[in-house]
Design an enzyme around this catalytic site. Structure first.
Site, PDB file in Angstrom:
ATOM      1  N   ASP A  38      -2.426  -2.736  14.124  1.00 41.64           N
ATOM      2  CA  ASP A  38      -1.107  -2.272  13.673  1.00 41.64           C
ATOM      3  C   ASP A  38      -0.371  -1.743  14.897  1.00 41.64           C
ATOM      4  OD1 ASP A  38       1.009  -0.555  12.570  1.00 41.64           O
ATOM      5  OD2 ASP A  38       0.011  -0.885  10.652  1.00 41.64           O
ATOM      6  N   ILE A  39       0.841  -2.250  15.153  1.00 43.12           N
ATOM      7  CA  ILE A  39       1.533  -1.823  16.396  1.00 43.12           C
ATOM      8  C   ILE A  39       2.134  -0.424  16.292  1.00 43.12           C
ATOM      9  CG2 ILE A  39       2.058  -4.043  17.514  1.00 43.12           C
ATOM     10  CD1 ILE A  39       4.908  -3.774  16.332  1.00 43.12           C
ATOM     11  N   GLN A 101       5.194  -0.189   0.621  1.00 40.07           N
ATOM     12  CA  GLN A 101       5.048  -1.472   1.319  1.00 40.07           C
ATOM     13  C   GLN A 101       6.306  -1.779   2.127  1.00 40.07           C
ATOM     14  OE1 GLN A 101       4.294  -4.884  -1.195  1.00 40.07           O
ATOM     15  NE2 GLN A 101       3.503  -6.103   0.503  1.00 40.07           N
ATOM     16  N   HIS A 107      -1.480  -7.333   2.750  1.00 38.23           N
ATOM     17  CA  HIS A 107      -2.365  -6.956   3.849  1.00 38.23           C
ATOM     18  C   HIS A 107      -3.111  -5.694   3.467  1.00 38.23           C
ATOM     19  CE1 HIS A 107       1.605  -5.167   4.389  1.00 38.23           C
ATOM     20  NE2 HIS A 107       0.974  -4.102   4.864  1.00 38.23           N
ATOM     21  N   PHE A 108      -4.239  -5.495   4.134  1.00 40.30           N
ATOM     22  CA  PHE A 108      -5.077  -4.311   3.920  1.00 40.30           C
ATOM     23  C   PHE A 108      -5.101  -3.516   5.220  1.00 40.30           C
ATOM     24  CE2 PHE A 108      -7.092  -5.431  -0.145  1.00 40.30           C
ATOM     25  CZ  PHE A 108      -6.701  -6.756  -0.246  1.00 40.30           C
ATOM     26  N   HIS A 109      -4.910  -2.212   5.103  1.00 38.99           N
ATOM     27  CA  HIS A 109      -5.012  -1.313   6.263  1.00 38.99           C
ATOM     28  C   HIS A 109      -6.441  -0.785   6.346  1.00 38.99           C
ATOM     29  CE1 HIS A 109      -0.542  -0.519   6.661  1.00 38.99           C
ATOM     30  NE2 HIS A 109      -0.576  -0.925   5.397  1.00 38.99           N
TER      31      HIS A 109
HETATM   32  P1  AMP Z   1       2.990  -1.737   4.787  1.00 40.16           P
HETATM   33  O1  AMP Z   1       3.942  -0.574   4.826  1.00 40.16           O
HETATM   34  O2  AMP Z   1       1.767  -1.480   3.979  1.00 40.16           O
HETATM   35  O3  AMP Z   1       3.724  -2.992   4.392  1.00 40.16           O
HETATM   36  O4  AMP Z   1       2.448  -1.905   6.251  1.00 40.16           O
HETATM   37  C1  AMP Z   1       3.019  -2.695   7.221  1.00 40.16           C
HETATM   38  C2  AMP Z   1       2.379  -2.283   8.514  1.00 40.16           C
HETATM   39  O5  AMP Z   1       2.692  -3.253   9.471  1.00 40.16           O
HETATM   40  C3  AMP Z   1       2.880  -0.937   9.066  1.00 40.16           C
HETATM   41  O6  AMP Z   1       1.765  -0.077   9.226  1.00 40.16           O
HETATM   42  C4  AMP Z   1       3.521  -1.307  10.396  1.00 40.16           C
HETATM   43  O7  AMP Z   1       3.275  -0.341  11.374  1.00 40.16           O
HETATM   44  C5  AMP Z   1       2.875  -2.630  10.719  1.00 40.16           C
HETATM   45  N1  AMP Z   1       3.625  -3.576  11.515  1.00 40.16           N
HETATM   46  C6  AMP Z   1       4.937  -3.874  11.434  1.00 40.16           C
HETATM   47  N2  AMP Z   1       5.251  -4.850  12.299  1.00 40.16           N
HETATM   48  C7  AMP Z   1       4.102  -5.193  12.930  1.00 40.16           C
HETATM   49  C8  AMP Z   1       3.752  -6.148  13.936  1.00 40.16           C
HETATM   50  N3  AMP Z   1       4.668  -6.959  14.484  1.00 40.16           N
HETATM   51  N4  AMP Z   1       2.469  -6.227  14.346  1.00 40.16           N
HETATM   52  C9  AMP Z   1       1.533  -5.406  13.828  1.00 40.16           C
HETATM   53  N5  AMP Z   1       1.791  -4.480  12.873  1.00 40.16           N
HETATM   54  C10 AMP Z   1       3.057  -4.374  12.431  1.00 40.16           C
END
Ligand code: AMP
Length: 148
Positions: A38-39, A101, A107-109
């Protein structure tokens, strides 16, 4: 009215990463899933597991893709545990803006948790490239040492 799954929109950022249009700090890939850093990590080692199937959320993902995603999530959780030695591990998955979201591709964190550390804010502060690369390298090394 209850939550309604949105139409899948293939312009989302994770679909673009899956198509190779955008870079990521990849740690794992197989036929059904990819995992990358996650960036904007809420903790060091925060990793995302993304099914390759184009589904916005848990309601629309096929059972086969869901099974593959959980298998990869377990594998990543083991690697995070090995590489970052946390006190606990948090696995989360959000469906819909009301649930937090921000990217409408399921996706899974996987998040390491430490008893004396609070999380950074969700999807707010971008981590430095060298740090993300170093964390990805640690996870790749940990994955190579796991039996499954
Ligand atoms: P969600 O809020 O569950 O949809 O999580 C989306 C996640 O994606 C967040 O934790 C962001 O920090 C992460 N994110 C957004 N853009 C990118 C990217 N280009 N590469 C990796 N992670 C990302």
């Amino acid at each position: 009215m209850s939550y309604q799954s949105p139409e899948y929109n293939a312009a989302n950022i994770f679909a673009r990463i899956l198509r190779g249009e955008l870079p990521c700090y990849k740690v794992y890939e197989d036929a059904h899933t990819i995992a990358f850093m996650d960036i904007m990590p809420q903790a060091d080692g925060h990793t995302l597991v993304v099914p390759k199937e184009g589904a916005p959320d848990i309601l629309t993902l096929s059972p086969e893709a869901a099974a593959a995603a959980i298998h990869t999530t377990q594998r990543i959780a083991r690697a995070v545990n090995k590489a970052f030695a946390p006190d606990g591990l948090l696995v989360t998955q959000f469906n819909g803006e009301a649930a937090g979201q921000t990217v409408a591709h399921i996706h899974f964190h996987v998040l390491p948790r430490y008893t004396d550390q609070s999380f950074r804010r969700h999807a707010r502060e971008q981590q430095q490239a060298e740090v993300l690369k170093e964390h990805a390298d640690r996870l790749i090394a940990a994955l190579s040492e796991l039996s499954d």
